[in-house]
Design a protein around this motif. Structure first.
Motif, PDB file in Angstrom:
ATOM      1  N   CYS A 223      69.170   1.433  35.114  1.00  0.00           N
ATOM      2  CA  CYS A 223      70.107   1.083  36.192  1.00  0.00           C
ATOM      3  C   CYS A 223      69.880   1.949  37.420  1.00  0.00           C
ATOM      4  N   LEU A 224      69.593   3.233  37.179  1.00  0.00           N
ATOM      5  CA  LEU A 224      69.367   4.144  38.302  1.00  0.00           C
ATOM      6  C   LEU A 224      68.145   3.719  39.108  1.00  0.00           C
ATOM      7  N   ALA A 225      67.045   3.428  38.414  1.00  0.00           N
ATOM      8  CA  ALA A 225      65.817   3.035  39.114  1.00  0.00           C
ATOM      9  C   ALA A 225      65.984   1.684  39.797  1.00  0.00           C
ATOM     10  N   PHE A 226      66.565   0.722  39.085  1.00  0.00           N
ATOM     11  CA  PHE A 226      66.750  -0.638  39.605  1.00  0.00           C
ATOM     12  C   PHE A 226      67.669  -0.619  40.823  1.00  0.00           C
ATOM     13  N   THR A 227      68.761   0.112  40.706  1.00  0.00           N
ATOM     14  CA  THR A 227      69.741   0.184  41.794  1.00  0.00           C
ATOM     15  C   THR A 227      69.169   0.913  43.009  1.00  0.00           C
ATOM     16  N   LEU A 300      75.142  -3.921  41.304  1.00  0.00           N
ATOM     17  CA  LEU A 300      75.105  -4.589  42.595  1.00  0.00           C
ATOM     18  C   LEU A 300      75.990  -3.863  43.603  1.00  0.00           C
ATOM     19  N   LEU A 301      77.162  -3.452  43.166  1.00  0.00           N
ATOM     20  CA  LEU A 301      78.057  -2.727  44.064  1.00  0.00           C
ATOM     21  C   LEU A 301      77.431  -1.407  44.505  1.00  0.00           C
ATOM     22  N   ALA A 303      74.271  -0.655  44.685  1.00  0.00           N
ATOM     23  CA  ALA A 303      73.125  -0.904  45.559  1.00  0.00           C
ATOM     24  C   ALA A 303      73.558  -1.294  46.961  1.00  0.00           C
ATOM     25  N   SER A 304      74.689  -1.990  47.081  1.00  0.00           N
ATOM     26  CA  SER A 304      75.115  -2.531  48.380  1.00  0.00           C
ATOM     27  C   SER A 304      76.223  -1.724  49.034  1.00  0.00           C
ATOM     28  N   ARG A 305      76.634  -0.653  48.397  1.00  0.00           N
ATOM     29  CA  ARG A 305      77.780   0.113  48.898  1.00  0.00           C
ATOM     30  C   ARG A 305      77.576   0.575  50.344  1.00  0.00           C
ATOM     31  N   GLY A 306      76.386   1.081  50.660  1.00  0.00           N
ATOM     32  CA  GLY A 306      76.128   1.596  52.003  1.00  0.00           C
ATOM     33  C   GLY A 306      76.317   0.552  53.091  1.00  0.00           C
ATOM     34  N   PRO A 307      75.585  -0.579  53.040  1.00  0.00           N
ATOM     35  CA  PRO A 307      75.767  -1.614  54.069  1.00  0.00           C
ATOM     36  C   PRO A 307      77.182  -2.171  54.125  1.00  0.00           C
ATOM     37  N   LEU A 308      77.815  -2.353  52.957  1.00  0.00           N
ATOM     38  CA  LEU A 308      79.160  -2.936  52.947  1.00  0.00           C
ATOM     39  C   LEU A 308      80.158  -2.021  53.644  1.00  0.00           C
ATOM     40  N   PHE A 309      80.114  -0.742  53.334  1.00  0.00           N
ATOM     41  CA  PHE A 309      81.062   0.173  53.967  1.00  0.00           C
ATOM     42  C   PHE A 309      80.721   0.392  55.438  1.00  0.00           C
ATOM     43  N   CYS A 310      79.458   0.242  55.789  1.00  0.00           N
ATOM     44  CA  CYS A 310      79.082   0.308  57.199  1.00  0.00           C
ATOM     45  C   CYS A 310      79.712  -0.852  57.961  1.00  0.00           C
ATOM     46  N   LEU A 311      79.654  -2.045  57.380  1.00  0.00           N
ATOM     47  CA  LEU A 311      80.282  -3.221  58.000  1.00  0.00           C
ATOM     48  C   LEU A 311      81.797  -3.059  58.061  1.00  0.00           C
ATOM     49  N   LEU A 312      82.367  -2.528  57.000  1.00  0.00           N
ATOM     50  CA  LEU A 312      83.818  -2.301  56.980  1.00  0.00           C
ATOM     51  C   LEU A 312      84.240  -1.307  58.058  1.00  0.00           C
ATOM     52  N   ASN A 313      83.514  -0.215  58.146  1.00  0.00           N
ATOM     53  CA  ASN A 313      83.878   0.826  59.111  1.00  0.00           C
ATOM     54  C   ASN A 313      83.817   0.312  60.541  1.00  0.00           C
ATOM     55  N   PHE A 314      82.809  -0.515  60.836  1.00  0.00           N
ATOM     56  CA  PHE A 314      82.721  -1.068  62.186  1.00  0.00           C
ATOM     57  C   PHE A 314      83.924  -1.966  62.464  1.00  0.00           C
ATOM     58  N   GLY A 315      84.273  -2.816  61.470  1.00  0.00           N
ATOM     59  CA  GLY A 315      85.428  -3.691  61.661  1.00  0.00           C
ATOM     60  C   GLY A 315      86.698  -2.919  61.926  1.00  0.00           C
ATOM     61  N   PRO A 343      85.762 -15.397  49.680  1.00  0.00           N
ATOM     62  CA  PRO A 343      85.507 -15.933  48.327  1.00  0.00           C
ATOM     63  C   PRO A 343      84.184 -15.455  47.742  1.00  0.00           C
ATOM     64  N   ASP A 344      83.161 -15.326  48.597  1.00  0.00           N
ATOM     65  CA  ASP A 344      81.871 -14.814  48.124  1.00  0.00           C
ATOM     66  C   ASP A 344      82.002 -13.371  47.640  1.00  0.00           C
ATOM     67  N   LEU A 345      82.740 -12.567  48.397  1.00  0.00           N
ATOM     68  CA  LEU A 345      82.948 -11.174  47.995  1.00  0.00           C
ATOM     69  C   LEU A 345      83.690 -11.082  46.666  1.00  0.00           C
ATOM     70  N   ASP A 346      84.715 -11.914  46.508  1.00  0.00           N
ATOM     71  CA  ASP A 346      85.473 -11.909  45.259  1.00  0.00           C
ATOM     72  C   ASP A 346      84.592 -12.295  44.079  1.00  0.00           C
ATOM     73  N   ALA A 347      83.666 -13.240  44.310  1.00  0.00           N
ATOM     74  CA  ALA A 347      82.757 -13.659  43.245  1.00  0.00           C
ATOM     75  C   ALA A 347      81.685 -12.613  42.970  1.00  0.00           C
ATOM     76  N   LEU A 348      81.273 -11.892  44.017  1.00  0.00           N
ATOM     77  CA  LEU A 348      80.247 -10.865  43.844  1.00  0.00           C
ATOM     78  C   LEU A 348      80.747  -9.699  43.007  1.00  0.00           C
ATOM     79  N   PHE A 349      82.022  -9.342  43.200  1.00  0.00           N
ATOM     80  CA  PHE A 349      82.564  -8.147  42.542  1.00  0.00           C
ATOM     81  C   PHE A 349      83.868  -8.496  41.820  1.00  0.00           C
ATOM     82  N   PRO A 350      83.774  -9.187  40.684  1.00  0.00           N
ATOM     83  CA  PRO A 350      84.985  -9.677  40.018  1.00  0.00           C
ATOM     84  C   PRO A 350      85.676  -8.634  39.139  1.00  0.00           C
ATOM     85  N   GLN A 351      84.994  -7.531  38.817  1.00  0.00           N
ATOM     86  CA  GLN A 351      85.559  -6.590  37.857  1.00  0.00           C
ATOM     87  C   GLN A 351      86.658  -5.742  38.490  1.00  0.00           C
TER      88      GLN A 351
END
Length: 632
Positions: A223-227, A300-301, A303-315, A343-351
């Protein structure tokens, strides 16, 4: 029987020999002899089990050596095992699985010095294999990653700033908003599509590595290498899409044009990263890790945490800015993009463990909606308080009218969103008393909340225009001003997509309004002038000449002032001047016919045709004059 240690094995052997010695003596009774026989049987069983375990460990060690030799041989022979064909891959995986199985067998035994050494050797071999699998994994991902970044970077839309965005509520710019593209959207922003992040043929290879590492107890390492690999990939995508890590201070110090450009890039990045990249990544992650429960979405979360929080912070940083009217459409664009992607976000991270990222984006959507409502509420106040101490020049279309009408024409692009936000239940509860009376005054429409709001804005504008018209000293110019502005409102609205929110009754009512002002203009302009042409009972030649001269002087003054006045709409100006011509020419013709025989033609300064031509010069916005001196 449980396995025993090496020391215990020696103790059992010694006990067994002692027992045999006792049994050889003749001094032991029958009862004691039976006990010794039973004890001897048990000790011999223990000794046999120990001998079997030793044989088993020896067999494990032999198999381990064979597997170790296979693995090291393949490591030396092939720089990339997964590029060496299915036979080599199968041979390697079988050897690794053999080591894995032998390790599990050894871990189930009681360890002695010999078995512990074999277990350490097995773990070393397994670690070596896992390290190689990690390298193979990264190589496969690097070599088979689909290169689509440049294609999408080159197709990013080039946005032009919408005129409305650059205007304030007292802008002096002409109206060109409805001809421009409001949202600046292009196919590259709106056409979301799933794509293969790596070549489909190698997905089974990646999964085989994942399965082997998971079954070997190396799930965290996989997981570490893949992520980490995909984290770097998403960071690259973010750079290509111009997603920057900006602080609130950075955003607050930006010029509006720069901010507008970054908001548009943010919208594109949101659609690309969430709608395309992460959607495609989820498909790949599920193909590889789907059978391991929440591991797929957790990776997935991460791996994508950086871009997602960057988008959030700008908003969130954008929301700190002032809620000016020119921000409305950018905020609506942000709101619509995010609403589409929730809806896409909810489906991406359902846990449940990933609920924080979902909550953050839902909160941003809510705050964007609230900011839009704040701007909508403040817009009416800005219009009502936009005052001036001097009348608008030449009675033309006020900048406030142009601004607001072109502003609300843009609402057509967002009608569903605006209707939803304006009828929001919580918002309605907070403003129920205020809005009830407004809604009651408007015609029912398919989207009554938006209709009520639009009509309330135009009502506020009309009240503001009426106040501005009172600044004119000349009543005629006041009616020209109101006629121009109401006519502009009607023409813009009736030919637009927002017309249904006003309805036919509103259009008819306002047509009547600007026509009434045209009539009032005719009356106030010509009533005093025409008094010189009406019979006052004086028929003397001197009196008639004086009336002619007074009419000529009054008309020349009117001509000088009203050629400067402006009616921008050509058809409306023609209608008004033709009506004026008809009013004046008929009376002038009758007057001239009555007096010409008395005073002679040389005292008639203007012919009927000349007077009509001069009347048609009025309201063109270019000052002209007629000479008071006259010679026939």
């Amino acid at each position: 029987m449980a396995n025993i240690t090496e020391a215990e094995r020696h103790l059992v052997a010694a006990s067994y020999h002692l027992l045999k010695a006792l049994q050889a003596t003749r001094v032991i009774g029958n009862d004691a002899g039976g006990i010794l026989d039973e004890l001897g049987l048990r000790l011999s069983t223990v000794i046999k089990l120990n001998d079997d375990q030793a044989e088993n460990i020896k067999d494990i060690e032999t198999r381990l050596i064979t597997s170790h030799q296979t693995i090291t041989s393949l490591h030396l022979s092939y720089s990339r095992i997964w590029a060496s064909g299915p036979v080599i891959i199968l041979e390697y995986l079988q050897a690794v699985r053999e080591v894995q199985g032998l390790t599990e067998s050894l871990e189930g035994m009681a360890l002695n010095r010999t078995s512990k050494g074999v277990l350490d050797q097995a773990k070393t071999t397994l670690y070596m294999a896992m390290d190689r699998l990690q390298n193979e994994l990264i190589h496969i991902l690097v070599q088979n990653r689909q290169c689509f970044e440049h294609e999408y970077a080159s197709s990013l839309p080039v946005f032009e700033v919408h005129p409305i965005y650059e205007e304030s509520v007292i802008s002096n710019d002409d109206d060109s908003a409805e001809d421009a593209s409001l949202k600046g959207r292009s196919s590259s922003e709106t056409e979301d599509c799933a794509m293969d992040l790596i070549h489909p043929d190698v997905v089974p290879q990646v999964k085989s590595i994942a399965d082997t590492m998971f079954s070997s107890g190396y799930a965290p390492e996989f997981c570490l290498a893949f992520t980490a690999f995909w984290k770097d990939v998403f960071a690259e995508h973010s750079m290509i899409l111009c997603v920057e890590q900006l602080s609130i201070e950075d955003v607050k110090q930006m010029e509006w044009k720069q901010m507008n450009s970054k908001i548009r890039k943010w919208r594109v990045a949101m659609r690309r990263i969430i709608g395309v990249y992460l959607g495609s990544a989820k498909r790949l992650f599920d193909q590889v890790l789907g059978e391991y429960g929440h591991v797929s979405s957790a990776c997935l979360l991460e791996a994508s945490r950086g871009p997602l929080f960057c988008l959030l912070n700008f908003g969130h940083a954008v929301l700190i800015g002032p809620h000016k009217p020119e921000w409305l459409f950018c905020l609506l664009d942000m709101y619509e993009v995010l609403a589409d992607l929730i809806p896409d976000l909810d489906a991406l991270f359902p846990q449940e463990a990933e609920s924080l990222i979902r909550i953050e984006f839902h909160e941003l959507l809510s705050q964007l909606g609230e900011s839009v409502r704040t701007i909508l509420e403040e817009l009416g106040n800005r219009i009502a308080t936009c005052t001036s101490a001097t009348p608008f020049q030449n009675g033309g279309i006020h900048h406030l009218t142009k601004y607001l009408i072109n502003y609300i024409l843009c609402f057509a692009e967002y009608e569903d969103t605006l209707h939803f936000l304006l009828q929001d239940e919580e918002h309605d509860r907070e403003h129920r008393d205020e809005e009830r009376s407004t809604v009651a005054r408007v015609d029912p429409n398919p989207s009554c909340a938006l209709a009520a709001y639009l009509q309330s804005l135009t009502s506020i504008l009309e009240a503001a225009l009426d106040k501005k018209s009172s600044l004119y000293r000349d009543s005629s110019l006041k009616h020209i001003f109101l006629m121009n502005n109401i006519h502009y409102m009607v023409e813009k609205i009736k030919n637009s997509k927002i017309c249904p929110y006003f309805g036919d009754d509103w259009i008819r009512k306002h047509i009547v309004m600007f026509r009434q002002h045209a009539v009032y203009y005719q009356r106030t302009t010509w009533s005093s002038l025409l008094t010189f042409l009406r019979d006052d009972g004086k028929t003397g030649k001197a009196a008639l000449k004086a009336r002619c001269q007074e009419f000529n002087a009054a008309f020349e003054d009117l001509y000088k002032s009203q050629t400067r006045w402006v009616v921008p709409d050509p058809q409306l100006r023609e209608d008004v001047t033709i009506a004026s011509s008809k009013t004046v020419i008929q009376v002038y013709r009758n007057f001239v016919n009555k007096i010409i025989n008395s005073i002679g033609e040389k005292h008639i300064k203007y012919t009927e045709q000349e007077l009509g031509m001069y009347v048609m010069d009025l309201l063109e916005g270019s000052s002209k004059s007629l000479s008071h001196s006259w010679k026939r």
